[in-house]
Write an enzyme that holds these catalytic residues in place. Structure first.
Site, PDB file in Angstrom:
ATOM      1  N   LYS A  66     -41.208  22.775  43.078  1.00  0.00           N
ATOM      2  CA  LYS A  66     -41.136  22.124  43.164  1.00  0.00           C
ATOM      3  C   LYS A  66     -40.034  20.791  43.695  1.00  0.00           C
ATOM      4  O   LYS A  66     -39.791  19.535  44.295  1.00  0.00           O
ATOM      5  CB  LYS A  66     -40.597  20.839  41.857  1.00  0.00           C
ATOM      6  CG  LYS A  66     -40.867  21.844  40.509  1.00  0.00           C
ATOM      7  CD  LYS A  66     -42.892  22.667  41.122  1.00  0.00           C
ATOM      8  CE  LYS A  66     -43.880  20.890  40.888  1.00  0.00           C
ATOM      9  NZ  LYS A  66     -44.860  21.403  41.205  1.00  0.00           N
ATOM     10  N   HIS A  81     -38.776  32.297  46.155  1.00  0.00           N
ATOM     11  CA  HIS A  81     -38.017  31.203  44.994  1.00  0.00           C
ATOM     12  C   HIS A  81     -36.689  31.875  44.495  1.00  0.00           C
ATOM     13  O   HIS A  81     -35.966  31.049  43.762  1.00  0.00           O
ATOM     14  CB  HIS A  81     -38.639  30.932  43.614  1.00  0.00           C
ATOM     15  CG  HIS A  81     -39.969  29.740  43.886  1.00  0.00           C
ATOM     16  ND1 HIS A  81     -39.287  28.437  44.814  1.00  0.00           N
ATOM     17  CD2 HIS A  81     -40.934  29.323  43.520  1.00  0.00           C
ATOM     18  CE1 HIS A  81     -40.995  28.054  45.122  1.00  0.00           C
ATOM     19  NE2 HIS A  81     -41.617  28.514  43.777  1.00  0.00           N
ATOM     20  N   SER A 104     -40.509  16.389  38.495  1.00  0.00           N
ATOM     21  CA  SER A 104     -42.129  16.991  39.093  1.00  0.00           C
ATOM     22  C   SER A 104     -42.336  18.392  38.179  1.00  0.00           C
ATOM     23  O   SER A 104     -43.403  18.702  38.015  1.00  0.00           O
ATOM     24  CB  SER A 104     -41.955  17.224  40.673  1.00  0.00           C
ATOM     25  OG  SER A 104     -42.277  18.284  41.091  1.00  0.00           O
TER      26      SER A 104
HETATM   27  P1  A3P Z   1     -44.194  15.371  42.786  1.00  0.00           P
HETATM   28  O1  A3P Z   1     -45.115  16.365  41.307  1.00  0.00           O
HETATM   29  O2  A3P Z   1     -42.852  14.970  42.816  1.00  0.00           O
HETATM   30  O3  A3P Z   1     -45.635  14.411  43.099  1.00  0.00           O
HETATM   31  P2  A3P Z   1     -43.719  22.354  45.303  1.00  0.00           P
HETATM   32  O4  A3P Z   1     -44.909  22.767  46.574  1.00  0.00           O
HETATM   33  O5  A3P Z   1     -42.014  22.942  45.773  1.00  0.00           O
HETATM   34  O6  A3P Z   1     -43.827  23.323  43.982  1.00  0.00           O
HETATM   35  O7  A3P Z   1     -43.189  21.066  45.525  1.00  0.00           O
HETATM   36  C1  A3P Z   1     -44.385  19.798  44.989  1.00  0.00           C
HETATM   37  C2  A3P Z   1     -44.125  19.030  45.342  1.00  0.00           C
HETATM   38  O8  A3P Z   1     -43.951  18.640  46.710  1.00  0.00           O
HETATM   39  C3  A3P Z   1     -44.662  17.686  44.461  1.00  0.00           C
HETATM   40  O9  A3P Z   1     -43.831  16.198  44.070  1.00  0.00           O
HETATM   41  C4  A3P Z   1     -46.185  17.514  45.586  1.00  0.00           C
HETATM   42  O10 A3P Z   1     -46.659  16.129  45.097  1.00  0.00           O
HETATM   43  C5  A3P Z   1     -44.635  17.320  46.600  1.00  0.00           C
HETATM   44  N1  A3P Z   1     -45.800  17.373  47.879  1.00  0.00           N
HETATM   45  C6  A3P Z   1     -46.512  18.082  48.298  1.00  0.00           C
HETATM   46  N2  A3P Z   1     -46.965  17.772  49.111  1.00  0.00           N
HETATM   47  C7  A3P Z   1     -46.332  16.675  49.899  1.00  0.00           C
HETATM   48  C8  A3P Z   1     -46.683  15.800  51.082  1.00  0.00           C
HETATM   49  N3  A3P Z   1     -47.801  16.098  52.088  1.00  0.00           N
HETATM   50  N4  A3P Z   1     -46.379  14.534  50.968  1.00  0.00           N
HETATM   51  C9  A3P Z   1     -45.443  14.364  49.773  1.00  0.00           C
HETATM   52  N5  A3P Z   1     -44.922  15.751  49.389  1.00  0.00           N
HETATM   53  C10 A3P Z   1     -45.387  16.312  49.128  1.00  0.00           C
END
Ligand code: A3P
Length: 292
Positions: free
Chosen positions: A48, A104, A134
């Protein structure tokens, strides 16, 4: 390829918990023996923290801003997870050159494997308050993760480091401590990407030694925006079946930056800050997130 019978299985490896439908003892052991090539690009993050965003950015940089690959191949196939049991099959079929690998795993497990390698590591971090919020929401949609419980219970598990994938503090400390000694580690934060995506893309492309023209950078910016990725089924996880993710309960592409302020009470915030301060007392890390 996914083992649905293992959806409820928790794989314990070196004291850390991993979802059993993606990880096995064998796949985790193999990850630690993986023969990295010097040309490999490795995206490393605590869950996240902006992993999927970086996968998109690296895919786009590799294709000079052309969205064909990022719009036709799922993120988990073009930048497969090292520790997943189907990693080898996906890597073999991956359309990306150089190879892009995601993980991870914490540094204390993977660091020794990378010793001596010139593979390029990109470490993505994020304000831990947004990470925990998140992750909390993700637990509600991901059927392969344990019950989230209340937010304050969840936050305690995060601070104690007992959630799946281990402790955030160990993760960030372990990987970023290497920065002083490793030329091949770029640390970039979610907040930096949010504040200046153009600058972040240039930083990553220069680190990867893939110089881009201005219009190529602009195309990367356009195709890795939150709205563009939210619409891209190759990045927004809507291809994952309902058996694995309950899409009725929420979206993977949820909010973006600063949502912690809607979930933290003043009391939780003070508690979190005090634990953060005590755990990071010896850290030289300078955080870039906004506390206002
Ligand atoms: P939120 O749940 O706070 O919206 P990961 O890929 O490490 O699992 O992280 C997921 C988080 O990154 C989510 O956060 C997602 O919305 C955010 N995310 C993914 N792509 C993004 C982008 N282009 N701009 C901003 N946030 C992004």
């Amino acid at each position: 390829m996914l083992d649905m019978a293992r959806l409820d299985v928790v794989e314990t490896f070196h004291g850390l918990f991993f979802p059993g439908h993606l990880h096995t003892q064998d796949s985790l052991q193999l990850a630690l023996k993986f023969p990295f090539q010097d040309t490999d690009i490795i995206i490393v993050s605590y869950p996240k923290s902006g992993t999927t965003w970086m996968q998109e950015i690296v895919t786009l940089i590799s294709s000079r801003g052309d969205p064909h690959v990022s719009r036709s191949v799922p993120n988990w196939a073009r930048a497969p997870w090292l520790e997943h049991h189907y990693f080898a099959a996906l890597l073999e079929a991956s359309p990306t050159t150089p190879r892009v690998i995601t993980t991870h795993l914490p540094h204390h497990l993977l660091g020794p494997t990378l010793q001596g390698s010139k593979a390029k590591v990109i470490y993505v971090s994020r304000n831990p308050k947004d990470v925990v919020v998140s992750f909390y929401h993700f637990h509600k949609i991901a059927k392969f993760l344990p019950e989230a419980g209340s937010f304050s219970e969840f936050l305690n598990r995060f601070l104690k480091g007992t959630l799946h994938y281990g402790c955030w503090f160990d993760h960030i400390e372990g990987w970023t401590r290497q920065k002083a000694t490793m030329n091949n580690l770029l640390h970039i934060s979610y907040e930096e990407m949010s504040m200046d995506i153009q600058g972040a893309i240039k930083r990553v492309s220069s680190y990867l030694q893939i110089p881009l023209m201005e219009d190529e950078v602009n195309n990367c910016v356009k195709h890795c925006s939150f709205s563009s990725m939210k619409d891209n089924k190759m990045a927004n996880y809507t291809l994952v079946t309902e058996e694995i993710m309950d899409h009725k309960k929420g979206f993977f592409m949820r909010k973006g930056i600063g949502d912690w302020k809607n979930m933290f009470t003043e009391e939780l915030n003070q508690y979190f800050n005090s634990v953060l301060e005590s755990k990071m007392v010896d850290s030289t890390l300078e955080f870039t997130w906004d506390e206002q």
